[in-house]
Scaffold this motif. Structure first.
Motif, PDB file in Angstrom:
ATOM      1  N   ASN A  45       0.824  -1.209   0.000  1.00 25.56           N
ATOM      2  CA  ASN A  45       0.000   0.000   0.000  1.00 25.56           C
ATOM      3  C   ASN A  45       0.860   1.262   0.000  1.00 25.56           C
ATOM      4  N   ALA A  46       2.147   1.102  -0.313  1.00 25.76           N
ATOM      5  CA  ALA A  46       3.053   2.251  -0.308  1.00 25.76           C
ATOM      6  C   ALA A  46       2.686   3.210  -1.438  1.00 25.76           C
ATOM      7  N   PRO A  47       2.746   4.509  -1.183  1.00 24.70           N
ATOM      8  CA  PRO A  47       2.379   5.475  -2.230  1.00 24.70           C
ATOM      9  C   PRO A  47       3.393   5.480  -3.365  1.00 24.70           C
ATOM     10  N   ASN A  48       2.882   5.657  -4.571  1.00 22.88           N
ATOM     11  CA  ASN A  48       3.755   5.739  -5.742  1.00 22.88           C
ATOM     12  C   ASN A  48       4.066   7.174  -6.132  1.00 22.88           C
ATOM     13  N   LEU A  49       3.257   8.106  -5.641  1.00 26.34           N
ATOM     14  CA  LEU A  49       3.431   9.515  -5.998  1.00 26.34           C
ATOM     15  C   LEU A  49       3.811  10.326  -4.768  1.00 26.34           C
ATOM     16  N   SER A  50       4.662  11.316  -4.954  1.00 26.94           N
ATOM     17  CA  SER A  50       5.095  12.169  -3.847  1.00 26.94           C
ATOM     18  C   SER A  50       4.027  13.194  -3.511  1.00 26.94           C
ATOM     19  N   ALA A  51       4.200  13.843  -2.373  1.00 29.76           N
ATOM     20  CA  ALA A  51       3.213  14.815  -1.890  1.00 29.76           C
ATOM     21  C   ALA A  51       3.116  16.045  -2.782  1.00 29.76           C
ATOM     22  N   SER A  52       4.089  16.245  -3.659  1.00 30.38           N
ATOM     23  CA  SER A  52       4.076  17.432  -4.513  1.00 30.38           C
ATOM     24  C   SER A  52       3.203  17.263  -5.751  1.00 30.38           C
ATOM     25  N   LYS A  53       2.745  16.048  -6.025  1.00 29.87           N
ATOM     26  CA  LYS A  53       1.949  15.809  -7.224  1.00 29.87           C
ATOM     27  C   LYS A  53       0.537  16.386  -7.035  1.00 29.87           C
ATOM     28  N   PRO A  54      -0.049  16.965  -8.111  1.00 33.84           N
ATOM     29  CA  PRO A  54      -1.370  17.610  -7.998  1.00 33.84           C
ATOM     30  C   PRO A  54      -2.461  16.700  -7.446  1.00 33.84           C
ATOM     31  N   VAL A  56      -2.160  14.192  -5.405  1.00 32.55           N
ATOM     32  CA  VAL A  56      -1.923  13.961  -3.977  1.00 32.55           C
ATOM     33  C   VAL A  56      -2.314  15.204  -3.187  1.00 32.55           C
ATOM     34  N   GLN A  57      -1.985  16.371  -3.701  1.00 30.71           N
ATOM     35  CA  GLN A  57      -2.394  17.612  -3.046  1.00 30.71           C
ATOM     36  C   GLN A  57      -3.916  17.714  -2.987  1.00 30.71           C
ATOM     37  N   ALA A  58      -4.584  17.258  -4.063  1.00 33.12           N
ATOM     38  CA  ALA A  58      -6.047  17.270  -4.079  1.00 33.12           C
ATOM     39  C   ALA A  58      -6.606  16.342  -3.011  1.00 33.12           C
ATOM     40  N   ASP A 537      -5.933  34.459  -9.201  1.00 31.88           N
ATOM     41  CA  ASP A 537      -5.000  33.327  -9.043  1.00 31.88           C
ATOM     42  C   ASP A 537      -5.716  31.988  -9.206  1.00 31.88           C
ATOM     43  N   ALA A 538      -6.496  31.888 -10.289  1.00 39.21           N
ATOM     44  CA  ALA A 538      -7.319  30.693 -10.503  1.00 39.21           C
ATOM     45  C   ALA A 538      -6.477  29.423 -10.591  1.00 39.21           C
ATOM     46  N   LYS A 539      -5.258  29.533 -11.117  1.00 40.22           N
ATOM     47  CA  LYS A 539      -4.417  28.348 -11.316  1.00 40.22           C
ATOM     48  C   LYS A 539      -4.129  27.623 -10.011  1.00 40.22           C
ATOM     49  N   ASN A 540      -3.965  28.386  -8.930  1.00 46.46           N
ATOM     50  CA  ASN A 540      -3.631  27.785  -7.638  1.00 46.46           C
ATOM     51  C   ASN A 540      -4.853  27.550  -6.755  1.00 46.46           C
ATOM     52  N   ARG A 541      -6.042  27.699  -7.315  1.00 46.82           N
ATOM     53  CA  ARG A 541      -7.264  27.502  -6.530  1.00 46.82           C
ATOM     54  C   ARG A 541      -8.124  26.389  -7.112  1.00 46.82           C
ATOM     55  N   VAL A 542      -7.479  25.517  -7.878  1.00 43.21           N
ATOM     56  CA  VAL A 542      -8.167  24.359  -8.468  1.00 43.21           C
ATOM     57  C   VAL A 542      -7.395  23.105  -8.086  1.00 43.21           C
ATOM     58  N   TRP A 543      -8.101  22.099  -7.592  1.00 39.32           N
ATOM     59  CA  TRP A 543      -7.502  20.811  -7.252  1.00 39.32           C
ATOM     60  C   TRP A 543      -8.331  19.702  -7.882  1.00 39.32           C
ATOM     61  N   ILE A 544      -7.670  18.783  -8.561  1.00 35.96           N
ATOM     62  CA  ILE A 544      -8.371  17.674  -9.213  1.00 35.96           C
ATOM     63  C   ILE A 544      -7.792  16.366  -8.698  1.00 35.96           C
ATOM     64  N   GLY A 545      -8.657  15.558  -8.089  1.00 38.82           N
ATOM     65  CA  GLY A 545      -8.227  14.288  -7.512  1.00 38.82           C
ATOM     66  C   GLY A 545      -9.015  13.121  -8.068  1.00 38.82           C
ATOM     67  N   GLN A 547      -8.975   8.650  -9.033  1.00 43.38           N
ATOM     68  CA  GLN A 547      -8.128   7.654  -9.673  1.00 43.38           C
ATOM     69  C   GLN A 547      -7.596   8.119 -11.024  1.00 43.38           C
ATOM     70  N   THR A 548      -8.434   8.771 -11.816  1.00 44.76           N
ATOM     71  CA  THR A 548      -8.002   9.210 -13.147  1.00 44.76           C
ATOM     72  C   THR A 548      -6.909  10.262 -13.040  1.00 44.76           C
ATOM     73  N   ALA A 549      -7.082  11.215 -12.135  1.00 46.38           N
ATOM     74  CA  ALA A 549      -6.061  12.244 -11.933  1.00 46.38           C
ATOM     75  C   ALA A 549      -4.767  11.632 -11.398  1.00 46.38           C
ATOM     76  N   GLU A 550      -4.908  10.638 -10.544  1.00 48.22           N
ATOM     77  CA  GLU A 550      -3.727   9.966 -10.004  1.00 48.22           C
ATOM     78  C   GLU A 550      -2.958   9.256 -11.113  1.00 48.22           C
ATOM     79  N   GLN A 551      -3.690   8.590 -12.017  1.00 50.69           N
ATOM     80  CA  GLN A 551      -3.020   7.896 -13.114  1.00 50.69           C
ATOM     81  C   GLN A 551      -2.408   8.883 -14.102  1.00 50.69           C
ATOM     82  N   TYR A 552      -3.014  10.052 -14.248  1.00 50.27           N
ATOM     83  CA  TYR A 552      -2.424  11.079 -15.107  1.00 50.27           C
ATOM     84  C   TYR A 552      -1.063  11.504 -14.536  1.00 50.27           C
ATOM     85  N   ASP A 553      -1.005  11.705 -13.231  1.00 51.37           N
ATOM     86  CA  ASP A 553       0.272  12.034 -12.594  1.00 51.37           C
ATOM     87  C   ASP A 553       1.251  10.866 -12.693  1.00 51.37           C
TER      88      ASP A 553
END
Length: 743
Positions: A45-54, A56-58, A537-545, A547-553
């Protein structure tokens, strides 16, 4: 006395051989007894993506504001051909009520289906009334075993309520009630289960294959077990070492890495053993004293074995620079396994050979001509021929590359290049469901959802925005997108009421490449809606999470790793070859031939998988994994063969050195290649498409190296270039020696 000769005496001398064997027995025994096994420290169950990925932030935002970021759904798909009955629906409501009052382990939430009036509940059914999807949420921090425990408890509850086991009922051609568990939880459990179930069968299959091939090739029951004994002792050291390192938190091991590590250990480990064994057998035909023959064999083969192992170890360590967790986690188990196995092949195997001596090759014991004549005289019969030598294939490959190197090069390039062209047609996928057998529960459940509902319901995309108090009609804007099936009503954040969350269901498989490519479009559409509403500052006020977003990252991270790791591996191998061969030209064409072989294997593998097996795409991780393994392992054979030519050219003309070098190494590299390809081919027998694809492509690459690159292409290039093959070294020394001898 050279350093290599002293080393040989230290491990295989009269007393040293017993000390070496005892040291390995003690090491394997103590480590296995005192340290935990690697399997006991698995973390699937170890994470594959770091905390900096969009994505994961979402998830972090979702957990903080909506309390759902720590929840992952299991989707229970209820189905009855002909339509679910009122009795079925009432039973499902009772099932939901029981889960609410007596939740399963690690269950966090279940919708209150029991509070819905029956007519309203029926509105949740598919259009034909045959299928219903009910989610149950679990703690995201729960590992796979814990999730499985929770699902099994729910299954027990289901059986008690319905009086039958709907999980065992077939979906098609059956009017009984059936249930399948899919969604992120179901998929995760099935994926891990496939690898866990594969461990034992993979180990047994690999051992059996290696044993059978060794018996068929060498026809010696004793010799067949020597590499397996060495691999067994090496595994006895590697397994607890990995378990200890994982327990200390230095590395992370998972079931997939351990499965492939087992194959690599048996395949590559047996190869290293055979490199030494073959040299020992050759020396026994000219040296009467077995001990001296073994010392000469160790002295002659240890350099090539050590360099081959070091090449693989450093290539695998290159995976440490990967940002994607699964790639990074492969580095330590694989490199440690090869490193320990390399030590075993240079210490334990010589010790065993020293103890058994010529008897290792019984019943086809290699002897000098004088020994055969002496045995024949004692028996009063004519001396027998060397049966092993009679069985050896004629050195037609060596004669061919010496007589017509230009034609050989052209033919090899045409064949390999022709296969390599097909790599341009390869399509990749990150859809984990495509790796599952078609009758796997989570895949069957997903197929039902896609058939009866929108496939996007399996894993909705979670779109979150910070409105800054602005009035925004995001639901309408997103619903207008042609690839969006539905958008939920917004949910309001707990700590920040300006943060809204929408569940967006796509009109396609959320795990497909097509869905992943929609993530940037969803983000752009959301940012545009925010900007038009007057938010800053719309770019920093949108979060997309989701499974699909995770696979995109995952795809972006994997692409980054591939672009970085490939040149690192090539660079490391190039430096090692330069150090070992002292030749710039030889290093260049050895590296280029292995790269050509890799692309040929990838192209031929695609031909077989696509046109033979009907695969529409290969898993996105396959090209990188195949590259690291094939380039590193393929260079092993080049190093072993070219080192023989390099040694011989010091005392004979180049054409003779090439001819004898190809013939001398031909049988052992062919044997080693067949065994290595066979072990990887074992992966293709498992019901996991990612392993089928990886095993098939890697096996093809090994066979191309064994039967095309090593015996023909590399020696032909060496012959064609002549003295330039050794530049900036001096190749004329060999011809001078030959000339002086003729005088």
């Amino acid at each position: 006395m050279t350093g290599k000769f002293r080393f040989a005496e230290w491990i295989s001398g009269k007393r040293a051989k017993w000390i070496t064997l005892l040291a390995w027995i003690v090491a394997a025994g103590l480590l296995s007894a005192l340290l935990p096994s690697a399997s006991s420290q698995e973390n699937n169950n170890a994470p594959n993506l770091s905390a900096s990925k969009p994505s994961v932030q979402a998830d972090t935002i979702a957990e903080r504001e909506f309390g759902s970021g720590a929840d992952i759904p299991a989707l229970f798909v209820w189905h009855r051909e002909g339509g679910l009955t009122d009795t079925d629906l009432i039973g499902i409501q009772q099932w939901s009520a029981q889960l609410a009052t007596s939740p399963a382990p690690y269950q966090t939430e279940t919708p209150p289906l029991d509070r819905m009036p029956l007519p309203a509940f029926k509105a949740e059914l598919s259009e034909d009334g045959s299928t219903l999807v009910t989610p149950v949420f679990f703690d995201k921090q729960a590992d796979v075993d814990q999730l499985k425990e929770g699902i099994e408890r729910i299954q027990e509850t289901t059986v008690k309520l319905f009086g039958d086991d709907p999980y065992a009922q077939p979906i098609n051609g059956n009017e009984s009630l059936s249930v399948r568990v899919t969604g992120p939880v179901g998929i995760q459990i099935d994926a891990t289960g496939l690898f866990k179930n594969a461990d034992v069968s993979l180990m047994l299959g690999t051992v059996a294959l290696v044993l059978v091939l060794l018996l068929l090739i060498y026809r010696s029951p004793i010799l067949a077990f020597i590499p397996l004994i060495a691999v067994g002792f090496a595994y006895g050291v590697i397994n607890p070492l990995l378990g200890w390192m994982a327990r200390e938190g230095w590395i992370v091991v998972d079931s997939q890495a351990l499965s492939i590590m087992t194959v690599l250990l048996f395949g590559a480990g047996t190869d290293y053993c055979l490199f030494l064994i073959s040299r020992f057998r050759q020396m026994l035909k000219t040296e009467e004293h077995a001990g001296k023959a073994l010392l000469s064999a160790i002295t002659g083969a240890s350099g090539a074995i050590a360099m081959s192992g070091l090449t693989v170890v450093l290539s695998l360590l290159a995976l440490l620079v990967a940002k994607y967790g699964a790639y990074h986690r492969f580095a330590a188990p694989f490199s440690i396994a090869i490193f320990v196995m390399g030590i075993a092949s240079l210490t334990l195997v010589p010790a065993i050979l020293a103890i058994i001596g010529r008897g290792s090759f019984y019943p086809f014991v290699p002897r000098t001509p004088e020994m055969r004549a002496e045995r024949a005289a004692l028996k009063g019969v004519p001396p027998k021929k060397d049966i092993a030598a009679d069985r050896a294939p004629r050195n037609w490959a060596g004669r061919s590359v010496v007589s017509k190197p230009g034609w050989i090069i052209a033919l090899c390039v045409v064949i390999l290049g022709g296969f390599a062209v097909f790599t341009t047609q390869i399509k990749v996928t990150y859809d984990i469901l495509s790796s599952f057998p078609k009758d796997m529960a989570s895949r069957e459940g997903f197929a039902l959802i896609g058939d009866k509902f929108s496939p996007g319901e399996l894993a909705p995309v979670k779109v979150m925005i910070d409105t800054q108090g602005k009035d925004i009609s995001l639901a309408e804007d997103l619903s207008a997108l042609p690839y969006v099936d539905s958008v939920s009503e917004p949910r309001v954040g707990k700590s920040n009421e300006n943060i809204l969350a929408y569940d967006v269901e796509l009109g396609m498989n959320p795990y497909s490449l097509e869905a992943m490519n929609r993530i940037p479009e969803l983000r752009a559409a959301t940012e545009q809606a925010l900007s038009e509403a007057g938010a800053s500052d719309a770019k920093n006020r949108v979060w997309i999470g989701g499974q699909t977003a995770e696979q995109y990252d995952t795809k972006n991270t994997g692409d980054r790793d591939t672009k970085l790791i490939l040149p690192i591996v090539i660079g490391l191998i190039t430096l090692l070859l330069l150090f070992y061969l002292r030749s710039v030209i030889a290093t260049i064409y050895l590296v280029l031939t292995v790269i050509l072989s890799y692309f040929s294997a990838l192209g031929l593998g695609w031909i077989i998988l696509h046109y033979g097996f009907g695969a529409d795409a290969i898993q996105g991780s396959i090209p990188l994994y195949s590259f690291v393994f094939l380039v590193a392992l393929g260079e092993d054979y080049n190093i072993f063969m070219i080192s023989s030519i390099w040694q011989k050219r010091k005392r004979m003309p180049l054409d003779q050195a090439v001819r004898e070098g190809v013939g001398e190494t031909g049988s052992v590299i062919t044997s080693a290649g067949l065994i290595l390809a066979g072990t990887f081919a074992v992966l293709a027998t498992l019901p996991i498409q990612v392993l089928v694809q990886f095993g098939l492509i890697t096996a093809i690459g090994v066979l191309l190296d064994t039967f095309v690159v090593r015996p023909f292409l590399v020696p032909a290039i060496t012959m064609k270039l002549g003295k330039w093959s050794f530049w900036p070294g001096k190749a004329e020394d060999a011809d001078q020696v030959a000339g002086e001898r003729s005088l």
